[in-house]
Design an enzyme around this catalytic site. Sequence first.
Site, PDB file in Angstrom:
ATOM      1  CB  CYS A 143      -0.745  -0.158   0.831  1.00 20.17           C
ATOM      2  SG  CYS A 143      -2.465  -1.369   0.982  1.00 20.17           S
ATOM      3  CG  HIS A 144       0.898   3.501   2.237  1.00 23.40           C
ATOM      4  ND1 HIS A 144      -0.540   2.829   2.855  1.00 23.40           N
ATOM      5  CD2 HIS A 144      -0.411   4.638   1.649  1.00 23.40           C
ATOM      6  CE1 HIS A 144      -2.031   3.360   2.214  1.00 23.40           C
ATOM      7  NE2 HIS A 144      -1.459   4.601   1.109  1.00 23.40           N
ATOM      8  N   GLY A 145       4.065   1.213   0.836  1.00 23.14           N
ATOM      9  CA  GLY A 145       6.156   0.651   0.885  1.00 23.14           C
ATOM     10  C   GLY A 145       6.856   0.462   1.681  1.00 23.14           C
TER      11      GLY A 145
ATOM     12  CE1 TYR B 296      -4.514   6.616   0.368  1.00 21.35           C
ATOM     13  CE2 TYR B 296      -3.283   6.842  -1.838  1.00 21.35           C
ATOM     14  CZ  TYR B 296      -3.682   5.553  -0.668  1.00 21.35           C
ATOM     15  OH  TYR B 296      -3.524   4.282  -0.283  1.00 21.35           O
ATOM     16  NE  ARG B 300      -0.204   7.295  -1.790  1.00 24.34           N
ATOM     17  CZ  ARG B 300      -0.266   6.390  -3.083  1.00 24.34           C
ATOM     18  NH1 ARG B 300      -0.568   5.580  -2.684  1.00 24.34           N
ATOM     19  NH2 ARG B 300      -0.388   7.504  -3.968  1.00 24.34           N
TER      20      ARG B 300
END
Lengths: 179, 423
Positions: A143-145, B296, B300
């Site tokens: 998902c986000h590494g 989003y 992130r």
Amino acid sequence: MTNEAEGGANRRDFLHVAAATMGGVGAVVAAWPFIDQMNPAKDTLALASVEVDISNIAPGEAVVVKWRGKPVFVRHRTEAEIEQARAVPIADLVDKQTDADRVQEGHADWLVVMGVCTHLGCVPLGTRSGEERGDFGGWFCPCHGSHYDTAGRIRKGPAPKNLEVPVYSFVNDNTVKIG
Amino acid sequence: MAEWKATKPNNKALAWVEERLPIISLVNNVVGKDTPTPRNLNYWWNFGSLAGLMLVIQIVTGVVIAMHYAANTGLAFDSVERFVRDVNYGYLIRAMHANGASFFFIAVYIHIFRGLYYGSYKAPRELVWMLGLVIMLLMMATAFMGYVLPWGQMSFWGATVITNLFSAIPVVGDSIVTLLWGGFSVDNPTLNRFFSLHYLLPFVLAGVVILHLWAKKISDSGNPLGIDVKSGADQIPFHPYYTVKDGFGVAVFLLIYMCYVTFMPDALGHPDNYIPANPMSTPDSIVPEWYFLPFYAILRSITFDIGIPFTDVVIVPAKLLGVLAMFGSIILLFFLPWLDTSKVRSTKFRPVYFWFFWILVADMVLLTIVGGKKPEGIWPVVGLIGTAYYFAHFLVVLPLLGKIEKTLPLPESIANPVIKAAE
């Protein structure tokens, strides 16, 4: 009613404050059942523990079992993987835990962790053979590494904590009881 | 400031109602013949009514879908598929609802950028702006919960990622997440409550729309020149002039919308949501719907902690910082009327802000692209730069620019150029 003319707090002010306070407390008390109904219900809490047969998990392999609606990784580590996890200097870690802290004494070849990335709850890859295991040979969250090592510790990426170790015990050499 | 005028309907039945409940006056005064409106509104002013139209379409189609939907993890996915395949016109109504969400956001985002360009948030319209932001937040919550209901892979994992955001809150974070889930993971209790709230919130939203219009009545509509109305010559009645113009906009907008609904109903969706939810396997990449991508990307882009340098002491961990940045990017907009220090409303007379406005538009497009990419290679850096500009735009550029920018001279009145041309 004599003190009304003096401009101080009078009987009416007292009644207003007292009524408002009681009303406020009442509103909060009345609101609680409507908030608490959202918390896990008794049947959800009563979810039993699971027993996992680990006799046919060869070294280097791992399985995923479902516990409380979430995946749990049970991994049979190889000597090299244990070695690799123990060789890491503690200072290099984000969430500082030794490998020994994360396994049970006498069962260092078994790593049991929640299969839930501590970032935003995805299931990291690396349990099934052929899946990407990340830069540190453990798990990789797509998902986000986030990269986890062979002790399930966070090494790289946005996740703040190591993979959580659930409560578990060895019923016998072939069975692990989670929960 | 706007005055309220009493309406005297000729129709006896309407007059009878009006005497007892002045609801006809209410409509007339907000979007009717007794609503004096600046004569120079351009087509960017159409998107408010279009957003209203989409709200109505979403409520009508949604109520119908709810008649066939089963809010249970074992049944939800199949009940949606059955609705599409077996229920008469189900495919059409479902496509209208799913694409309707996208077109609702298109209308609202253009409406918001119109406000940013023409300074619609400045005094005396601060509350119109802030109520609009409340509407946007309600829309976002509603859209997010609606996306969970079909119980596909993206539904499940989108819900997992977004509810986990709250675990970043110090101390009580995990308890809040458990409270939201009603269990130890996104599961049946979660689906049930999301369905309940997904049905409720649009009606709350409709209530806030009424407040939004009421505040618009009190402060009058803005206009492309950004100057106040000086006389009756500057205004025309809302009805029939703008009802007709809005009607034309509706025809064009519906044409584009129905192209999506009928020819490419899944173009804006994600194929993974046609896989039933599986809590044991995360899809390759979790991508939110397009309208959430910029936020989003902001979430992130933050991958660093804030701490005391050269020690291990972390004051704000990266996860919390990302969440704060994401929510902050919207909360920030509530302060926009005071962050923008320029007295001039319309960008027409702000030659420097003109460029910053378009840089902001480009930045949002960039963040949308970044939000859809995997966080690898150059994208995290691009996302961080985009995020930094977003905040700099509102917190640095706007306060300073209002003080140093040399604005162009404002026209005397809205009607002046028209009257001069006629002479």
